[in-house]
Motif scaffolding. Structure first.
Motif, PDB file in Angstrom:
ATOM      1  N   GLN A 192      -2.488   0.294  -2.901  1.00 22.22           N
ATOM      2  CA  GLN A 192      -1.619  -0.667  -3.576  1.00 22.22           C
ATOM      3  C   GLN A 192      -2.096  -2.069  -3.210  1.00 22.22           C
ATOM      4  O   GLN A 192      -2.454  -2.322  -2.056  1.00 22.22           O
ATOM      5  CB  GLN A 192      -0.163  -0.494  -3.149  1.00 22.22           C
ATOM      6  N   VAL A 193      -2.144  -2.962  -4.196  1.00 19.97           N
ATOM      7  CA  VAL A 193      -2.593  -4.337  -3.984  1.00 19.97           C
ATOM      8  C   VAL A 193      -1.467  -5.278  -4.371  1.00 19.97           C
ATOM      9  O   VAL A 193      -0.929  -5.195  -5.474  1.00 19.97           O
ATOM     10  CB  VAL A 193      -3.836  -4.667  -4.837  1.00 19.97           C
ATOM     11  N   VAL A 194      -1.103  -6.187  -3.459  1.00 22.84           N
ATOM     12  CA  VAL A 194      -0.082  -7.192  -3.730  1.00 22.84           C
ATOM     13  C   VAL A 194      -0.697  -8.568  -3.474  1.00 22.84           C
ATOM     14  O   VAL A 194      -1.263  -8.804  -2.408  1.00 22.84           O
ATOM     15  CB  VAL A 194       1.157  -7.001  -2.830  1.00 22.84           C
ATOM     16  N   VAL A 195      -0.593  -9.447  -4.480  1.00 24.01           N
ATOM     17  CA  VAL A 195      -1.096 -10.813  -4.340  1.00 24.01           C
ATOM     18  C   VAL A 195       0.102 -11.753  -4.225  1.00 24.01           C
ATOM     19  O   VAL A 195       1.007 -11.725  -5.067  1.00 24.01           O
ATOM     20  CB  VAL A 195      -1.976 -11.218  -5.540  1.00 24.01           C
ATOM     21  N   LEU A 196       0.087 -12.578  -3.167  1.00 24.89           N
ATOM     22  CA  LEU A 196       1.142 -13.568  -2.932  1.00 24.89           C
ATOM     23  C   LEU A 196       0.546 -14.965  -3.074  1.00 24.89           C
ATOM     24  O   LEU A 196      -0.553 -15.238  -2.574  1.00 24.89           O
ATOM     25  CB  LEU A 196       1.726 -13.409  -1.528  1.00 24.89           C
ATOM     26  N   ASP A 197       1.272 -15.846  -3.737  1.00 23.89           N
ATOM     27  CA  ASP A 197       0.797 -17.229  -3.861  1.00 23.89           C
ATOM     28  C   ASP A 197       1.105 -18.004  -2.576  1.00 23.89           C
ATOM     29  O   ASP A 197       1.756 -17.459  -1.659  1.00 23.89           O
ATOM     30  CB  ASP A 197       1.387 -17.895  -5.116  1.00 23.89           C
ATOM     31  N   PRO A 198       0.659 -19.245  -2.446  1.00 22.14           N
ATOM     32  CA  PRO A 198       0.884 -19.992  -1.197  1.00 22.14           C
ATOM     33  C   PRO A 198       2.352 -20.163  -0.830  1.00 22.14           C
ATOM     34  O   PRO A 198       2.678 -20.407   0.344  1.00 22.14           O
ATOM     35  CB  PRO A 198       0.217 -21.344  -1.473  1.00 22.14           C
ATOM     36  N   ALA A 199       3.248 -20.024  -1.794  1.00 24.12           N
ATOM     37  CA  ALA A 199       4.684 -20.116  -1.507  1.00 24.12           C
ATOM     38  C   ALA A 199       5.282 -18.769  -1.120  1.00 24.12           C
ATOM     39  O   ALA A 199       6.476 -18.675  -0.847  1.00 24.12           O
ATOM     40  CB  ALA A 199       5.421 -20.691  -2.718  1.00 24.12           C
ATOM     41  N   GLY A 200       4.465 -17.718  -1.108  1.00 22.93           N
ATOM     42  CA  GLY A 200       4.952 -16.391  -0.723  1.00 22.93           C
ATOM     43  C   GLY A 200       5.529 -15.597  -1.874  1.00 22.93           C
ATOM     44  O   GLY A 200       6.125 -14.536  -1.650  1.00 22.93           O
ATOM     45  N   ARG A 201       5.351 -16.055  -3.115  1.00 24.28           N
ATOM     46  CA  ARG A 201       5.859 -15.317  -4.284  1.00 24.28           C
ATOM     47  C   ARG A 201       4.847 -14.261  -4.719  1.00 24.28           C
ATOM     48  O   ARG A 201       3.634 -14.507  -4.710  1.00 24.28           O
ATOM     49  CB  ARG A 201       6.131 -16.274  -5.438  1.00 24.28           C
ATOM     50  N   VAL A 202       5.362 -13.103  -5.127  1.00 28.45           N
ATOM     51  CA  VAL A 202       4.494 -12.036  -5.622  1.00 28.45           C
ATOM     52  C   VAL A 202       4.040 -12.389  -7.033  1.00 28.45           C
ATOM     53  O   VAL A 202       4.858 -12.579  -7.931  1.00 28.45           O
ATOM     54  CB  VAL A 202       5.231 -10.681  -5.622  1.00 28.45           C
ATOM     55  N   VAL A 203       2.704 -12.467  -7.224  1.00 27.41           N
ATOM     56  CA  VAL A 203       2.172 -12.759  -8.555  1.00 27.41           C
ATOM     57  C   VAL A 203       1.427 -11.557  -9.135  1.00 27.41           C
ATOM     58  O   VAL A 203       1.046 -11.571 -10.303  1.00 27.41           O
ATOM     59  CB  VAL A 203       1.238 -13.996  -8.539  1.00 27.41           C
ATOM     60  N   PHE A 204       1.239 -10.538  -8.307  1.00 30.98           N
ATOM     61  CA  PHE A 204       0.560  -9.320  -8.787  1.00 30.98           C
ATOM     62  C   PHE A 204       0.942  -8.170  -7.881  1.00 30.98           C
ATOM     63  O   PHE A 204       0.998  -8.328  -6.656  1.00 30.98           O
ATOM     64  CB  PHE A 204      -0.963  -9.515  -8.780  1.00 30.98           C
ATOM     65  N   ASP A 205       1.200  -7.007  -8.484  1.00 26.43           N
ATOM     66  CA  ASP A 205       1.499  -5.796  -7.723  1.00 26.43           C
ATOM     67  C   ASP A 205       0.890  -4.627  -8.482  1.00 26.43           C
ATOM     68  O   ASP A 205       1.407  -4.202  -9.504  1.00 26.43           O
ATOM     69  CB  ASP A 205       3.014  -5.616  -7.568  1.00 26.43           C
ATOM     70  N   GLY A 206      -0.234  -4.153  -8.010  1.00 20.51           N
ATOM     71  CA  GLY A 206      -0.955  -3.092  -8.714  1.00 20.51           C
ATOM     72  C   GLY A 206      -1.149  -1.866  -7.850  1.00 20.51           C
ATOM     73  O   GLY A 206      -1.294  -1.962  -6.631  1.00 20.51           O
ATOM     74  N   LYS A 207      -1.146  -0.699  -8.494  1.00 22.18           N
ATOM     75  CA  LYS A 207      -1.333   0.561  -7.779  1.00 22.18           C
ATOM     76  C   LYS A 207      -2.558   1.280  -8.329  1.00 22.18           C
ATOM     77  O   LYS A 207      -2.896   1.149  -9.498  1.00 22.18           O
ATOM     78  CB  LYS A 207      -0.110   1.479  -7.935  1.00 22.18           C
ATOM     79  N   GLY A 208      -3.219   2.035  -7.449  1.00 22.32           N
ATOM     80  CA  GLY A 208      -4.365   2.825  -7.886  1.00 22.32           C
ATOM     81  C   GLY A 208      -5.646   2.008  -7.922  1.00 22.32           C
ATOM     82  O   GLY A 208      -5.792   1.014  -7.215  1.00 22.32           O
ATOM     83  N   GLN A 209      -6.566   2.430  -8.787  1.00 18.85           N
ATOM     84  CA  GLN A 209      -7.887   1.797  -8.860  1.00 18.85           C
ATOM     85  C   GLN A 209      -7.837   0.535  -9.723  1.00 18.85           C
ATOM     86  O   GLN A 209      -8.286   0.500 -10.858  1.00 18.85           O
ATOM     87  CB  GLN A 209      -8.906   2.801  -9.419  1.00 18.85           C
ATOM     88  N   VAL A 210      -7.263  -0.507  -9.161  1.00 24.48           N
ATOM     89  CA  VAL A 210      -7.126  -1.790  -9.857  1.00 24.48           C
ATOM     90  C   VAL A 210      -8.498  -2.465  -9.896  1.00 24.48           C
ATOM     91  O   VAL A 210      -9.254  -2.417  -8.925  1.00 24.48           O
ATOM     92  CB  VAL A 210      -6.107  -2.686  -9.128  1.00 24.48           C
TER      93      VAL A 210
END
Length: 204
Positions: free
Chosen positions: A146-164
């Motif tokens: 699972q891949v989660v991308v957080l911006d500098p403010a700590g907000r989730v901008v991406f949440d992907g599962k599997g072979q992203v």
């Protein structure tokens, strides 16, 4: 009791013959064992990209990049410094995580020190409650990878599962930072180039 002279002579003669016979048998056994070891088919390497076996650090084995683990920063430290973060949840004994390892290494090549890439095994997150937004367990949905991308403010901008794909993650990082990757961010695919290792290559 003393043996008659004739019997004593025969016993000594047979004893002298027994020693060379024992040495000969030992030599033959060594020769047979050596020949068997040379002729036996070589067993395949224990590590396997497509099996749920524990082979060691998957980033060293399957991405040729041992620098990813342990991560250089914790999630709490990165958020306190207002840095964009890529959280990767994985397990070393997961075939899906092994196949995804080259994508994580490619992200590091593309983005370098401009983002915090934090690969975390989920062993430490299981069967416990999460403790807020500084805790990686807060973002893990129970799947790997699972891949989660957080911006500098700590907000989730991406949440992907599997072979992203690398491209999808790079697009999220572009949105989070306003920056472009240092290298080409073409859609990528994973190609195995030997029994253990893989590399990220442009798809097409």
């Amino acid at each position: 009791m003393r043996l008659p002279a004739r019997l004593g002579f025969q016993a000594a003669r047979f004893g002298c013959q027994a020693a060379p016979l024992s040495a000969l048998r030992a030599g033959l056994l060594s020769l047979i064992l050596g020949a068997w070891l040379l002729l036996a088919p070589a067993s395949p390497a224990a590590a396997a990209l497509t099996t749920n076996s524990y082979d060691g650090n998957i980033y060293s084995l399957y991405a040729g990049n041992g620098s990813l683990v342990p991560p250089r920063s914790s999630l709490a430290e990165a958020l306190a410094d207002h840095r964009p973060v890529v959280l990767i949840f994985y397990l070393d004994d997961s075939a899906d995580s092994k196949q995804f390892a080259p994508v994580v290494s490619e992200l590091q090549r593309l983005w370098g020190s401009r983002v915090e890439i934090i690969p975390l095994t989920t062993d430490q997150l299981q069967n416990r409650s999460e403790e807020g937004s500084n805790d990686p367990a807060h973002y893990w949905k129970g799947l790997i990878p699972q891949v989660v991308v957080l911006d500098p403010a700590g907000r989730v901008v991406f949440d992907g599962k599997g072979q992203v794909s690398t491209e999808s993650i790079s697009e999220a990082l572009n949105k989070a930072t306003g920056l472009n990757p240092a290298g080409s961010a073409n859609t990528s695919a994973t190609r195995s180039f030997n029994e253990l290792n893989s590399e990220v290559v442009p798809a097409g």
